[in-house]
Design an enzyme around this catalytic site. Structure first.
Site, PDB file in Angstrom:
ATOM      1  N   ASP A 126      -3.634  -4.122   5.619  1.00  0.00           N
ATOM      2  CA  ASP A 126      -5.009  -3.600   5.616  1.00  0.00           C
ATOM      3  C   ASP A 126      -5.301  -3.010   7.008  1.00  0.00           C
ATOM      4  OD1 ASP A 126      -7.715  -4.685   3.736  1.00  0.00           O
ATOM      5  OD2 ASP A 126      -8.040  -3.659   5.647  1.00  0.00           O
ATOM      6  N   ARG A 178       0.820  -1.215   0.000  1.00  0.00           N
ATOM      7  CA  ARG A 178       0.000   0.000   0.000  1.00  0.00           C
ATOM      8  C   ARG A 178       0.852   1.262   0.000  1.00  0.00           C
ATOM      9  NH1 ARG A 178      -5.433  -1.769   2.162  1.00  0.00           N
ATOM     10  NH2 ARG A 178      -6.051   0.376   2.436  1.00  0.00           N
ATOM     11  N   LYS A 222       1.074   9.915  -1.144  1.00  0.00           N
ATOM     12  CA  LYS A 222       0.208  10.968  -0.616  1.00  0.00           C
ATOM     13  C   LYS A 222       0.909  11.746   0.498  1.00  0.00           C
ATOM     14  CE  LYS A 222      -3.778  10.480  -2.847  1.00  0.00           C
ATOM     15  NZ  LYS A 222      -4.496  11.557  -3.526  1.00  0.00           N
ATOM     16  N   GLN A 264     -12.691  -5.705  10.923  1.00  0.00           N
ATOM     17  CA  GLN A 264     -12.005  -4.424  10.686  1.00  0.00           C
ATOM     18  C   GLN A 264     -13.055  -3.354  10.419  1.00  0.00           C
ATOM     19  OE1 GLN A 264     -12.169  -6.936   8.538  1.00  0.00           O
ATOM     20  NE2 GLN A 264     -11.751  -6.377   6.424  1.00  0.00           N
ATOM     21  N   THR A 265     -12.723  -2.121  10.755  1.00  0.00           N
ATOM     22  CA  THR A 265     -13.738  -1.056  10.627  1.00  0.00           C
ATOM     23  C   THR A 265     -13.324   0.009   9.604  1.00  0.00           C
ATOM     24  OG1 THR A 265     -12.803   0.397  12.332  1.00  0.00           O
ATOM     25  CG2 THR A 265     -14.335  -1.322  13.068  1.00  0.00           C
ATOM     26  N   TYR A 291       0.834   4.256  -2.576  1.00  0.00           N
ATOM     27  CA  TYR A 291      -0.265   5.221  -2.398  1.00  0.00           C
ATOM     28  C   TYR A 291      -0.057   6.038  -1.132  1.00  0.00           C
ATOM     29  CZ  TYR A 291      -5.147   6.849  -2.005  1.00  0.00           C
ATOM     30  OH  TYR A 291      -6.290   7.608  -1.901  1.00  0.00           O
ATOM     31  N   PHE A 315     -19.561  -5.081  -2.632  1.00  0.00           N
ATOM     32  CA  PHE A 315     -20.709  -5.644  -1.917  1.00  0.00           C
ATOM     33  C   PHE A 315     -22.021  -5.379  -2.663  1.00  0.00           C
ATOM     34  CE2 PHE A 315     -18.811  -5.845   2.693  1.00  0.00           C
ATOM     35  CZ  PHE A 315     -17.839  -6.720   2.232  1.00  0.00           C
ATOM     36  N   VAL A 363     -14.757  -1.846  -1.166  1.00  0.00           N
ATOM     37  CA  VAL A 363     -15.718  -2.687  -0.458  1.00  0.00           C
ATOM     38  C   VAL A 363     -17.170  -2.329  -0.788  1.00  0.00           C
ATOM     39  CG1 VAL A 363     -15.744  -1.287   1.685  1.00  0.00           C
ATOM     40  CG2 VAL A 363     -16.165  -3.735   1.784  1.00  0.00           C
ATOM     41  N   VAL A 364     -17.480  -1.045  -0.912  1.00  0.00           N
ATOM     42  CA  VAL A 364     -18.873  -0.675  -1.170  1.00  0.00           C
ATOM     43  C   VAL A 364     -19.294  -1.162  -2.560  1.00  0.00           C
ATOM     44  CG1 VAL A 364     -20.470   1.251  -1.493  1.00  0.00           C
ATOM     45  CG2 VAL A 364     -18.850   1.287   0.416  1.00  0.00           C
TER      46      VAL A 364
HETATM   47  P1  NAD Z   1     -10.990   7.777  -9.056  1.00  0.00           P
HETATM   48  O1  NAD Z   1     -10.044   6.697  -9.412  1.00  0.00           O
HETATM   49  O2  NAD Z   1     -12.405   7.644  -9.509  1.00  0.00           O
HETATM   50  O3  NAD Z   1     -10.455   9.189  -9.565  1.00  0.00           O
HETATM   51  C1  NAD Z   1      -9.113   9.465  -9.800  1.00  0.00           C
HETATM   52  C2  NAD Z   1      -9.004  10.125 -11.159  1.00  0.00           C
HETATM   53  O4  NAD Z   1      -7.631  10.462 -11.406  1.00  0.00           O
HETATM   54  C3  NAD Z   1      -9.447   9.208 -12.293  1.00  0.00           C
HETATM   55  O5  NAD Z   1     -10.327   9.880 -13.153  1.00  0.00           O
HETATM   56  C4  NAD Z   1      -8.135   8.860 -12.991  1.00  0.00           C
HETATM   57  O6  NAD Z   1      -8.304   8.563 -14.369  1.00  0.00           O
HETATM   58  C5  NAD Z   1      -7.320  10.104 -12.735  1.00  0.00           C
HETATM   59  N1  NAD Z   1      -5.870   9.878 -12.825  1.00  0.00           N
HETATM   60  C6  NAD Z   1      -5.135   8.893 -12.266  1.00  0.00           C
HETATM   61  N2  NAD Z   1      -3.837   9.036 -12.572  1.00  0.00           N
HETATM   62  C7  NAD Z   1      -3.750  10.149 -13.350  1.00  0.00           C
HETATM   63  C8  NAD Z   1      -2.675  10.812 -13.999  1.00  0.00           C
HETATM   64  N3  NAD Z   1      -1.409  10.367 -13.918  1.00  0.00           N
HETATM   65  N4  NAD Z   1      -2.953  11.923 -14.743  1.00  0.00           N
HETATM   66  C9  NAD Z   1      -4.230  12.382 -14.857  1.00  0.00           C
HETATM   67  N5  NAD Z   1      -5.279  11.795 -14.253  1.00  0.00           N
HETATM   68  C10 NAD Z   1      -5.043  10.692 -13.518  1.00  0.00           C
HETATM   69  O7  NAD Z   1     -10.930   7.911  -7.457  1.00  0.00           O
HETATM   70  P2  NAD Z   1     -11.715   8.878  -6.465  1.00  0.00           P
HETATM   71  O8  NAD Z   1     -12.284   8.021  -5.408  1.00  0.00           O
HETATM   72  O9  NAD Z   1     -12.588   9.809  -7.216  1.00  0.00           O
HETATM   73  O10 NAD Z   1     -10.501   9.686  -5.813  1.00  0.00           O
HETATM   74  C11 NAD Z   1     -10.199  11.028  -6.149  1.00  0.00           C
HETATM   75  C12 NAD Z   1      -9.103  11.555  -5.251  1.00  0.00           C
HETATM   76  O11 NAD Z   1      -9.553  11.519  -3.895  1.00  0.00           O
HETATM   77  C13 NAD Z   1      -7.816  10.742  -5.317  1.00  0.00           C
HETATM   78  O12 NAD Z   1      -6.713  11.609  -5.242  1.00  0.00           O
HETATM   79  C14 NAD Z   1      -7.880   9.886  -4.062  1.00  0.00           C
HETATM   80  O13 NAD Z   1      -6.605   9.535  -3.606  1.00  0.00           O
HETATM   81  C15 NAD Z   1      -8.614  10.799  -3.093  1.00  0.00           C
HETATM   82  N6  NAD Z   1      -9.286  10.018  -2.060  1.00  0.00           N
HETATM   83  C16 NAD Z   1     -10.433   9.330  -2.326  1.00  0.00           C
HETATM   84  C17 NAD Z   1     -11.020   8.571  -1.320  1.00  0.00           C
HETATM   85  C18 NAD Z   1     -12.298   7.804  -1.545  1.00  0.00           C
HETATM   86  O14 NAD Z   1     -12.723   7.100  -0.636  1.00  0.00           O
HETATM   87  N7  NAD Z   1     -12.973   7.908  -2.662  1.00  0.00           N
HETATM   88  C19 NAD Z   1     -10.431   8.498  -0.059  1.00  0.00           C
HETATM   89  C20 NAD Z   1      -9.234   9.190   0.158  1.00  0.00           C
HETATM   90  C21 NAD Z   1      -8.681   9.970  -0.839  1.00  0.00           C
HETATM   91  N1  UDP Z   2     -12.964  -5.582   1.797  1.00  0.00           N
HETATM   92  C1  UDP Z   2     -13.715  -6.731   1.985  1.00  0.00           C
HETATM   93  N2  UDP Z   2     -14.293  -7.310   0.903  1.00  0.00           N
HETATM   94  C2  UDP Z   2     -14.189  -6.780  -0.352  1.00  0.00           C
HETATM   95  C3  UDP Z   2     -13.424  -5.602  -0.535  1.00  0.00           C
HETATM   96  C4  UDP Z   2     -12.831  -5.021   0.569  1.00  0.00           C
HETATM   97  O1  UDP Z   2     -13.863  -7.241   3.109  1.00  0.00           O
HETATM   98  O2  UDP Z   2     -14.761  -7.370  -1.292  1.00  0.00           O
HETATM   99  C5  UDP Z   2     -12.360  -4.945   2.988  1.00  0.00           C
HETATM  100  C6  UDP Z   2     -10.894  -4.560   2.845  1.00  0.00           C
HETATM  101  O3  UDP Z   2     -10.052  -5.658   3.172  1.00  0.00           O
HETATM  102  C7  UDP Z   2     -10.799  -3.434   3.852  1.00  0.00           C
HETATM  103  C8  UDP Z   2     -12.162  -2.754   3.782  1.00  0.00           C
HETATM  104  O4  UDP Z   2     -13.036  -3.727   3.204  1.00  0.00           O
HETATM  105  O5  UDP Z   2     -10.601  -3.947   5.148  1.00  0.00           O
HETATM  106  C9  UDP Z   2     -12.180  -1.494   2.936  1.00  0.00           C
HETATM  107  O6  UDP Z   2     -11.584  -1.786   1.709  1.00  0.00           O
HETATM  108  P1  UDP Z   2     -11.502  -0.737   0.502  1.00  0.00           P
HETATM  109  O7  UDP Z   2     -10.652  -1.364  -0.560  1.00  0.00           O
HETATM  110  O8  UDP Z   2     -12.868  -0.302   0.123  1.00  0.00           O
HETATM  111  O9  UDP Z   2     -10.810   0.557   1.119  1.00  0.00           O
HETATM  112  P2  UDP Z   2      -9.504   0.834   2.010  1.00  0.00           P
HETATM  113  O10 UDP Z   2      -8.909  -0.479   2.494  1.00  0.00           O
HETATM  114  O11 UDP Z   2      -8.582   1.574   1.116  1.00  0.00           O
HETATM  115  O12 UDP Z   2     -10.027   1.627   3.125  1.00  0.00           O
END
Ligand code: NAD
Ligand code: UDP
Length: 323
Positions: free
Chosen positions: A274, A142, A149, A209-210, A145, A191, A187-188
């Site tokens: 995880d 992981r 970040k 896990q939560t 990422y 599921f 996960v969402v």
């Molecule tokens: P997403 O994958 O739907 O969106 C990311 C977008 O970035 C995509 O459209 C992808 O094509 C684009 N992208 C990736 N690499 C690129 C590059 N090199 N150049 C140009 N575009 C590029 O994901 P998301 O859930 O919409 O996430 C958006 C942002 O929010 C991300 O930075 C992510 O890390 C952050 N974020 C999201 C969550 C979440 O739960 N959704 C949680 C924490 C942080």
């Molecule tokens: N997870 C799971 N079943 C799935 C996909 C994910 O139990 O089919 C679990 C995963 O191991 C993690 C949590 O759900 O503990 C959230 O996973 P997700 O990939 O959505 O996000 P992140 O781990 O980045 O928070």
């Protein structure tokens, strides 16, 4: 006054909703995205709007645009997506941040960076306040990422101190909603897809896990508030819904809301690194942004399930192999 606003990653799940919000607010929006994890259909409804344009571009290469504000969202976000090409993920976070910040420095733009709860890794402090420095494995699967970040946050603050760039950092906790990629492996989406197909709901580990799940509208509102705040507060600020659920509870809720006839099964061991628990402390967001989430998991899931029922899941393509 109308502002020119760049949204990197603007065709993605969160980015497309943010673009929509800004276009409807009357701003002049430029969306930059390489479509790695997204579809043009996410922004199709905006392409005919005179205050929206799309540029297919990879943020690891410099951009030259004249804008007032930049929302930096470009980065694959789902574990399966960011682990697909981990070196590229790190480049997207780091080079993407440098390119965005260089541009902001040149044109005097504000930058809001989409960081993540992953900067806390597998947290030993619970819930997580912004002052917690985290527990990230820097060499695990992981890390591309999480560390990417973290490095981007470092760059934001260095450009602020060294060049006076107005930066704002939000740390986003798990956010879901319509338009999330149905096959992103999160996960969402897993599921809901599984429940609607009557397949087994796959718990990783024992499901104890939560996570804390925030609905996308609440998240977009917080991002806009953070950007629109007067200068002086850079964050980082946690954005998420403090309601904390085990993954097993989430599975049971999805089964209930879909009315599915599906079994909840332990499909595999917990993936490496995880996080076992995650819950945002949003005291700072309440104080600085006068913000807190308004949409419960039950309501947000119901809306998301409705969207999953309404789309042709076959139309979503997987990340491109040559990425
Ligand atoms: P997403 O994958 O739907 O969106 C990311 C977008 O970035 C995509 O459209 C992808 O094509 C684009 N992208 C990736 N690499 C690129 C590059 N090199 N150049 C140009 N575009 C590029 O994901 P998301 O859930 O919409 O996430 C958006 C942002 O929010 C991300 O930075 C992510 O890390 C952050 N974020 C999201 C969550 C979440 O739960 N959704 C949680 C924490 C942080
Ligand atoms: N997870 C799971 N079943 C799935 C996909 C994910 O139990 O089919 C679990 C995963 O191991 C993690 C949590 O759900 O503990 C959230 O996973 P997700 O990939 O959505 O996000 P992140 O781990 O980045 O928070």
């Amino acid at each position: 006054m109308i502002r020119r606003i760049l949204v990197t990653g603007g065709a993605g799940f969160l980015g497309s909703h943010l673009c929509e919000r800004l276009v409807h607010d009357g701003q002049d929006v430029v969306c930059v995205d390489n479509l790695f994890t997204s579809q043009k259909t996410n922004i199709a409804q905006l392409l005919c709007r005179p205050n929206f344009e799309f540029i297919r571009h990879d943020v690891t290469h410099p951009m030259f645009l004249e804008v007032d504000e930049i929302y930096n969202l470009a980065c694959p976000a789902a574990p399966g997506h960011y682990q697909y090409n981990p070196i590229k993920t790190m480049k997207t976070s780091v080079l993407g941040a440098i390119n965005v910040l260089g541009m902001a420095k040149r044109v005097g733009a504000k930058v809001l960076h989409a960081s993540t709860s992953e900067v806390y890794g597998d947290p030993t402090v619970h819930p997580q306040p912004e002052s917690y420095r985290g527990n990230v494995n820097p060499i695990g699967p992981r890390a591309c990422y999480d560390e990417g970040k973290r490095a981007a946050e470092t760059l934001m603050f260095d450009y602020e101190r060294q060049n006076g760039v107005d930066v704002r950092i939000v740390r986003i906790f798990n956010t879901y909603g319509p338009r999330m990629h149905p096959y992103d492996g999160r996960v969402v989406s897993n599921f809901i897809r599984q429940a609607l197909a009557g397949e087994d709901i796959t718990l990783y580990g024992d499901g104890s896990q939560t996570r804390s799940f925030c609905y996308r509208d609440d998240l977009v509102e917080a991002m806009v508030r953070m950007m629109d705040r007067p200068p002086g507060f850079h964050g980082p600020v946690n954005i998420g819904n403090p309601g904390e659920f085990t993954i097993r509870e989430l599975a049971a809720l999805v089964v209930e809301l879909t009315g599915a006839n599906a079994n909840i099964v332990q499909a595999r061991a917990l993936p490496e690194d995880d996080p076992l628990q995650r819950q945002p402390d949003i005291t700072l967001a309440r104080e600085k942004l006068d913000w807190e989430p308004t949409i419960s998991l039950r309501d947000g899931l119901a809306r998301t399930i409705e969207w999953f029922r309404s789309v042709d899941l076959g139309a979503f393509r997987a990340p491109t192999p040559n990425y």
